[in-house]
Design a protein around this motif. Sequence first.
Motif, PDB file in Angstrom:
ATOM      1  N   GLN A 120      -8.204  -2.114   9.509  1.00 27.97           N
ATOM      2  CA  GLN A 120      -8.162  -3.450   8.923  1.00 27.97           C
ATOM      3  C   GLN A 120      -9.536  -4.112   9.000  1.00 27.97           C
ATOM      4  O   GLN A 120     -10.018  -4.698   8.019  1.00 27.97           O
ATOM      5  N   ASP A 135      -6.042   0.981  -1.973  1.00 22.00           N
ATOM      6  CA  ASP A 135      -5.093  -0.131  -1.852  1.00 22.00           C
ATOM      7  C   ASP A 135      -4.351   0.027  -0.538  1.00 22.00           C
ATOM      8  O   ASP A 135      -3.704   1.056  -0.289  1.00 22.00           O
ATOM      9  N   THR A 136      -4.459  -0.977   0.317  1.00 19.86           N
ATOM     10  CA  THR A 136      -3.906  -0.871   1.671  1.00 19.86           C
ATOM     11  C   THR A 136      -3.293  -2.200   2.087  1.00 19.86           C
ATOM     12  O   THR A 136      -3.818  -3.266   1.754  1.00 19.86           O
ATOM     13  N   TRP A 137      -2.175  -2.113   2.806  1.00 21.04           N
ATOM     14  CA  TRP A 137      -1.504  -3.298   3.329  1.00 21.04           C
ATOM     15  C   TRP A 137      -1.401  -3.179   4.850  1.00 21.04           C
ATOM     16  O   TRP A 137      -1.204  -2.076   5.390  1.00 21.04           O
ATOM     17  N   PRO A 139       0.962  -4.923   7.194  1.00 19.06           N
ATOM     18  CA  PRO A 139       2.078  -5.834   7.494  1.00 19.06           C
ATOM     19  C   PRO A 139       2.191  -6.108   8.996  1.00 19.06           C
ATOM     20  O   PRO A 139       2.086  -5.202   9.813  1.00 19.06           O
ATOM     21  N   VAL A 148       5.777  -5.504   0.978  1.00 19.92           N
ATOM     22  CA  VAL A 148       4.982  -4.345   0.558  1.00 19.92           C
ATOM     23  C   VAL A 148       5.856  -3.371  -0.224  1.00 19.92           C
ATOM     24  O   VAL A 148       5.453  -2.842  -1.272  1.00 19.92           O
ATOM     25  N   ALA A 152       4.431  -2.203  -3.811  1.00 15.16           N
ATOM     26  CA  ALA A 152       3.645  -0.967  -3.785  1.00 15.16           C
ATOM     27  C   ALA A 152       4.208   0.067  -4.753  1.00 15.16           C
ATOM     28  O   ALA A 152       5.396   0.057  -5.082  1.00 15.16           O
ATOM     29  N   GLN A 211      -0.716   2.635   2.939  1.00 14.48           N
ATOM     30  CA  GLN A 211      -1.837   2.924   2.051  1.00 14.48           C
ATOM     31  C   GLN A 211      -1.347   3.673   0.817  1.00 14.48           C
ATOM     32  O   GLN A 211      -0.431   4.496   0.894  1.00 14.48           O
TER      33      GLN A 211
END
Length: 426
Positions: A120, A135-137, A139, A148, A152, A211
């Motif tokens: 992060q 593209d990454t989250w 949470p 997400v 996603a 991801q």
Amino acid sequence: MTTPARPPILLTMADYYGTLAAVRSLGRLGIPITMAESKLLAPARWSRYVTRRVSCPSVGDSDAFMEWLVRFGEREPGHVLYPTSDDMAWLFALHREELARHFQMYQPDVSAIYGLLNKQRLHDLCEGVGLDVPDTWFPEDEAAVERVAAQARFPVLLKPQTQILFESHVKGAQVERASELLPRYREFLERNQYGRKLLAYDPRANRPMVQAFYTEAAQNIFSLSGFVDRTGELFVARGALKVLQRPRKLGIGLCFEEVPVDEALAEKVRQLCKKLGYHGTFEVEFIRVGGRQLLIDFNPRFFSQMGFDVARGMPLPLFVYEAAGGNEERLAQVAREALAWKGTGQYIYCHRGIFELLLRAQGLSGRLSSQEVRQWREWYARHSERAVDAVIDIGDWVPWVVDVAMHLRFYARHPKSFIRTMVLDK
């Protein structure tokens, strides 16, 4: 007038191939090597270039290991010390002031190391220097996971946000459908544990990230590796393409090909290091997706295929050794030689023993077709004259024997792991 003796270097984690590469690179130059290891079956421990072997607690017990390391430094000050894993990189940085009293180090501070080893924080840093990322989250609770899942595109990868003091060491897992994401997220939190010391530093580090999945990751990962000094101006790099890993979708690099350095990309990496205050060796991985280069990993330490770089005129262990000792003239000379090096053809890197085992196992299981097996063997044959092996070295053959024994022992104890990764490619 006699030349002053060169200080020894203390290396750890003798079962890592980066450690073996460092032992051979420095040992051939006559630099004394002290190997600290708790395991008997660890290839680098048995290299002919190891000057001295000392027993230490397992690095898995970070508190006991660090206590031993400080005591060793007090008894025998003056060793060069450099990390060979994410755990060691972070722990050495966390305890930098105490260790620097006894060891010669080239160690950035803990904020720089954690900025690179926590995905992060790394993504935020990349944005500031124009480096692209997948593209990454990230949470932070179950409600965020459900959001997400709603936005996603599946499949996705569920991955740890850092490998520091991560007890299971899993790379991640593919999640096929949105309905599976929350249960898999809960399962990750239940089954995967982090060391107490890391969670005291960052209580949110145990939360996995989500991801985007790219099919290109199987055979199109570009690696930029090298060295950067404290000023950020001395910067030397080599390029490699990871062409085979195990498992093939998400795993450990097995085969690499030499490729030219992308100069524009290298400049952004240099700017990232300079902005963060990072100095030392590095290996940065990118997925090539169309015209994009997506940064997925930054290793601020010695790394597995480092012997590939040593063979290509970039002796990274020597860079660190000279820098840690404050030998600026020697460091500059090593850099000039590395920058002037010209290869005579395309080099490859391969862990030949595991490579052959994988081809046989997956050929028999049908995960690789007979044509694919033949193509991989032809690939190796074409480049065999310039092949760099992870372990095999004619002048230092005992580590190869130990490596074979180490893998046989592991697979005998963990047959399910062998079937899953080597036979079924999962």
